[in-house]
Design a protein around this motif. Structure first.
Motif, PDB file in Angstrom:
ATOM      1  N   THR A   9     -13.765 -46.172  41.551  1.00  0.00           N
ATOM      2  CA  THR A   9     -13.263 -45.171  40.617  1.00  0.00           C
ATOM      3  C   THR A   9     -13.984 -45.387  39.296  1.00  0.00           C
ATOM      4  O   THR A   9     -14.507 -46.474  39.030  1.00  0.00           O
ATOM      5  N   LEU A  10     -14.034 -44.352  38.475  1.00  0.00           N
ATOM      6  CA  LEU A  10     -14.826 -44.405  37.249  1.00  0.00           C
ATOM      7  C   LEU A  10     -13.998 -43.991  36.046  1.00  0.00           C
ATOM      8  O   LEU A  10     -13.151 -43.089  36.138  1.00  0.00           O
ATOM      9  N   PHE A  11     -14.273 -44.626  34.907  1.00  0.00           N
ATOM     10  CA  PHE A  11     -13.864 -44.094  33.618  1.00  0.00           C
ATOM     11  C   PHE A  11     -15.128 -43.767  32.848  1.00  0.00           C
ATOM     12  O   PHE A  11     -16.010 -44.621  32.678  1.00  0.00           O
ATOM     13  N   LEU A  12     -15.230 -42.523  32.385  1.00  0.00           N
ATOM     14  CA  LEU A  12     -16.388 -42.056  31.637  1.00  0.00           C
ATOM     15  C   LEU A  12     -15.940 -41.514  30.283  1.00  0.00           C
ATOM     16  O   LEU A  12     -14.946 -40.783  30.205  1.00  0.00           O
ATOM     17  N   SER A  13     -16.680 -41.854  29.239  1.00  0.00           N
ATOM     18  CA  SER A  13     -16.458 -41.251  27.929  1.00  0.00           C
ATOM     19  C   SER A  13     -17.367 -40.033  27.814  1.00  0.00           C
ATOM     20  O   SER A  13     -18.583 -40.154  27.943  1.00  0.00           O
ATOM     21  N   HIS A  14     -16.771 -38.870  27.551  1.00  0.00           N
ATOM     22  CA  HIS A  14     -17.598 -37.660  27.527  1.00  0.00           C
ATOM     23  C   HIS A  14     -18.058 -37.268  26.126  1.00  0.00           C
ATOM     24  O   HIS A  14     -18.928 -36.416  25.973  1.00  0.00           O
ATOM     25  N   GLY A  15     -17.493 -37.867  25.070  1.00  0.00           N
ATOM     26  CA  GLY A  15     -17.997 -37.637  23.731  1.00  0.00           C
ATOM     27  C   GLY A  15     -17.969 -36.179  23.306  1.00  0.00           C
ATOM     28  O   GLY A  15     -17.102 -35.402  23.705  1.00  0.00           O
ATOM     29  N   SER A  16     -18.944 -35.790  22.492  1.00  0.00           N
ATOM     30  CA  SER A  16     -19.064 -34.406  22.036  1.00  0.00           C
ATOM     31  C   SER A  16     -19.547 -33.515  23.181  1.00  0.00           C
ATOM     32  O   SER A  16     -20.285 -33.966  24.060  1.00  0.00           O
ATOM     33  N   PRO A  17     -19.167 -32.214  23.170  1.00  0.00           N
ATOM     34  CA  PRO A  17     -19.730 -31.304  24.170  1.00  0.00           C
ATOM     35  C   PRO A  17     -21.253 -31.271  24.171  1.00  0.00           C
ATOM     36  O   PRO A  17     -21.868 -30.931  25.192  1.00  0.00           O
ATOM     37  N   MET A  18     -21.878 -31.651  23.048  1.00  0.00           N
ATOM     38  CA  MET A  18     -23.340 -31.654  22.987  1.00  0.00           C
ATOM     39  C   MET A  18     -23.958 -32.670  23.942  1.00  0.00           C
ATOM     40  O   MET A  18     -25.161 -32.624  24.202  1.00  0.00           O
ATOM     41  N   LEU A  19     -23.154 -33.560  24.494  1.00  0.00           N
ATOM     42  CA  LEU A  19     -23.639 -34.477  25.528  1.00  0.00           C
ATOM     43  C   LEU A  19     -24.261 -33.703  26.691  1.00  0.00           C
ATOM     44  O   LEU A  19     -25.136 -34.207  27.391  1.00  0.00           O
ATOM     45  N   ALA A  20     -23.817 -32.469  26.881  1.00  0.00           N
ATOM     46  CA  ALA A  20     -24.363 -31.649  27.970  1.00  0.00           C
ATOM     47  C   ALA A  20     -25.821 -31.283  27.749  1.00  0.00           C
ATOM     48  O   ALA A  20     -26.550 -31.014  28.705  1.00  0.00           O
ATOM     49  N   LEU A  21     -26.278 -31.280  26.482  1.00  0.00           N
ATOM     50  CA  LEU A  21     -27.613 -30.794  26.157  1.00  0.00           C
ATOM     51  C   LEU A  21     -28.523 -31.830  25.527  1.00  0.00           C
ATOM     52  O   LEU A  21     -29.742 -31.807  25.748  1.00  0.00           O
ATOM     53  N   GLU A  22     -27.959 -32.718  24.735  1.00  0.00           N
ATOM     54  CA  GLU A  22     -28.779 -33.607  23.922  1.00  0.00           C
ATOM     55  C   GLU A  22     -29.299 -34.806  24.702  1.00  0.00           C
ATOM     56  O   GLU A  22     -28.631 -35.311  25.620  1.00  0.00           O
ATOM     57  N   ASP A  23     -30.468 -35.276  24.298  1.00  0.00           N
ATOM     58  CA  ASP A  23     -30.967 -36.550  24.788  1.00  0.00           C
ATOM     59  C   ASP A  23     -30.253 -37.663  24.027  1.00  0.00           C
ATOM     60  O   ASP A  23     -30.230 -37.662  22.797  1.00  0.00           O
ATOM     61  N   SER A  24     -29.649 -38.577  24.746  1.00  0.00           N
ATOM     62  CA  SER A  24     -28.909 -39.667  24.129  1.00  0.00           C
ATOM     63  C   SER A  24     -28.780 -40.784  25.147  1.00  0.00           C
ATOM     64  O   SER A  24     -28.933 -40.557  26.364  1.00  0.00           O
ATOM     65  N   PRO A  25     -28.482 -42.013  24.716  1.00  0.00           N
ATOM     66  CA  PRO A  25     -28.263 -43.092  25.689  1.00  0.00           C
ATOM     67  C   PRO A  25     -27.165 -42.755  26.700  1.00  0.00           C
ATOM     68  O   PRO A  25     -27.318 -43.014  27.898  1.00  0.00           O
ATOM     69  N   ALA A  26     -26.060 -42.179  26.225  1.00  0.00           N
ATOM     70  CA  ALA A  26     -24.976 -41.839  27.148  1.00  0.00           C
ATOM     71  C   ALA A  26     -25.405 -40.756  28.125  1.00  0.00           C
ATOM     72  O   ALA A  26     -25.064 -40.801  29.313  1.00  0.00           O
ATOM     73  N   GLY A  27     -26.162 -39.773  27.640  1.00  0.00           N
ATOM     74  CA  GLY A  27     -26.634 -38.718  28.529  1.00  0.00           C
ATOM     75  C   GLY A  27     -27.582 -39.235  29.587  1.00  0.00           C
ATOM     76  O   GLY A  27     -27.479 -38.864  30.770  1.00  0.00           O
ATOM     77  N   ARG A  28     -28.502 -40.100  29.181  1.00  0.00           N
ATOM     78  CA  ARG A  28     -29.451 -40.650  30.154  1.00  0.00           C
ATOM     79  C   ARG A  28     -28.731 -41.527  31.173  1.00  0.00           C
ATOM     80  O   ARG A  28     -29.098 -41.549  32.362  1.00  0.00           O
ATOM     81  N   PHE A  29     -27.711 -42.242  30.740  1.00  0.00           N
ATOM     82  CA  PHE A  29     -26.908 -43.030  31.675  1.00  0.00           C
ATOM     83  C   PHE A  29     -26.269 -42.120  32.733  1.00  0.00           C
ATOM     84  O   PHE A  29     -26.350 -42.387  33.943  1.00  0.00           O
ATOM     85  N   LEU A  30     -25.656 -41.037  32.290  1.00  0.00           N
ATOM     86  CA  LEU A  30     -25.011 -40.134  33.239  1.00  0.00           C
ATOM     87  C   LEU A  30     -26.021 -39.468  34.158  1.00  0.00           C
ATOM     88  O   LEU A  30     -25.723 -39.215  35.331  1.00  0.00           O
ATOM     89  N   ASP A  31     -27.230 -39.194  33.648  1.00  0.00           N
ATOM     90  CA  ASP A  31     -28.261 -38.572  34.482  1.00  0.00           C
ATOM     91  C   ASP A  31     -28.563 -39.406  35.728  1.00  0.00           C
ATOM     92  O   ASP A  31     -28.883 -38.859  36.785  1.00  0.00           O
TER      93      ASP A  31
END
Length: 263
Positions: A9-31
Motif C-alpha cells: 500500500t502507498l502513501f503519496l503526497s500530491h502537493g500543488s495541482p501543478m505537480l501534474a505539469l511541472e518538472d520537480s523531484p516529486a514529479g520525477r519520482f512519481l513518473d
C-alpha cells in the motif's frame, strides 16, 4: 488462473495541482513509481480532497475529471484523466466497510478530484487501470481511518493497489508562495522527522496519537484531512507492515512531499 502478486500500500503526497505539469523531484519520482510496482488490476485511492462525514466510495463506471481548484494556469484545466471506474469493486468495498461497522455510503456519480488524478496521471499516464475513489473524514481521527484501511487489507492480495493521497506536512498559511525552493523551516522538519521515525519503527500507538505526541502537530496540519490518507494506507497493509520511505522532498518551505510504501 493467475494468482495476483501481493501489492504494497502507498502513501503519496500530491502537493500543488501543478505537480501534474511541472518538472520537480516529486514529479520525477512519481513518473517512475508505477513501473516499479506489480501491475494492479484496480486502484483504490483515499483522497484528502474527497471529504465526507462517513466513509464514502465512488461507484461511477466512467468517473469524470474534477478540477477542484482555482487560480492556476489554464492548461491545468484542460487535463483529463479518463480512467474507468469499477462499480463492482466499489460495492464490495462498501460491504467490507459496513461489515466493520463503519457505516459507509456509495456515491455512484462521484468523479476523480486532483488528489486522485494528479499522482495517477504521472504514475499511470495511459489511464487504463480502473480507479475507485474513497473519502476521508475531516472530523474523524487517525484510529478511525486506520480502521477503514484494516477493512480493506485483503485487497492487496487480490491485485488491488490501495493508495492514500494527501500531504506529509500541509499548512497552506505557512507556505512561501514566492519561492518554490525555500528551505524547510525547523518546525516542519521536526514534525516530518518524528513521523518518519515512528513509521519506520511501526510505533502504532504513537502514530495513532500523533496530534498529542508529534512536535508541532497542529502547525504541520491545522486541519487533518491531508494526513488521514496515510492511516488508511497503513491500516490496509495488514498487521505490523514494514514501512519504506520512497521519496522525500519539499516545496515552498514547509510543503513536505514524502511518500511511503507499506508491505
Amino acid at each position: 488462473m493467475d494468482i495476483p502478486t501481493r501489492l504494497p500500500t502507498l502513501f503519496l503526497s500530491h502537493g500543488s495541482p501543478m505537480l501534474a505539469l511541472e518538472d520537480s523531484p516529486a514529479g520525477r519520482f512519481l513518473d517512475g513509481l508505477g513501473q516499479q510496482l506489480p501491475w494492479p488490476r484496480a486502484i483504490v485511492i483515499a483522497s484528502a480532497h474527497f471529504m465526507t462525514d462517513r466513509p464514502m466510495v465512488g461507484g461511477h463506471d466512467r468517473p469524470h475529471t474534477v478540477h477542484d481548484f482555482g487560480g492556476f494556469p489554464e492548461p491545468l484545466y484542460r487535463i483529463q484523466y479518463p480512467a474507468p471506474g469499477l462499480p463492482r469493486l466499489a460495492e464490495e468495498i462498501r460491504d467490507r466497510l459496513a461489515d466493520a461497522g463503519l457505516e459507509p455510503r456509495l456515491r455512484d456519480n462521484h468523479g476523480l478530484d486532483h488528489g486522485v488524478w494528479v499522482p495517477l496521471r504521472r504514475m499511470y499516464p495511459q489511464a487504463d487501470i480502473p480507479v475507485v475513489p474513497l473519502s476521508v473524514m475531516p472530523h474523524g481521527d487517525a484510529r478511525r481511518h486506520y480502521a477503514v484501511g484494516q477493512a480493506l487489507s485483503s485487497l492487496r492480495d487480490e491485485g488491488v493497489l490501495v493508495i492514500g493521497s494527501g500531504g506529509f506536512v500541509h499548512n497552506l498559511g505557512d507556505l512561501d508562495w514566492g519561492d518554490r525552493d525555500a528551505p524547510m523551516p525547523s518546525w516542519a522538519a521536526e514534525f516530518a522527522d518524528w513521523m518518519h521515525r515512528r513509521l519506520i519503527a511501526h510505533d502504532l500507538p504513537a502514530l495513532l496519537d500523533w496530534q498529542a505526541r508529534a512536535p508541532h502537530a497542529h502547525r504541520a496540519h491545522p486541519t487533518v484531512e491531508h494526513l488521514m490518507p496515510l492511516f488508511v494506507a497503513l491500516g490496509a497493509a495488514g498487521e505490523a507492515p514494514t514501512a519504506r520511505g520512497l521519496h522525500r522532498s519539499h516545496e515552498m518551505g514547509s510543503l513536505a512531499l514524502d511518500a511511503f510504501a507499506f508491505d
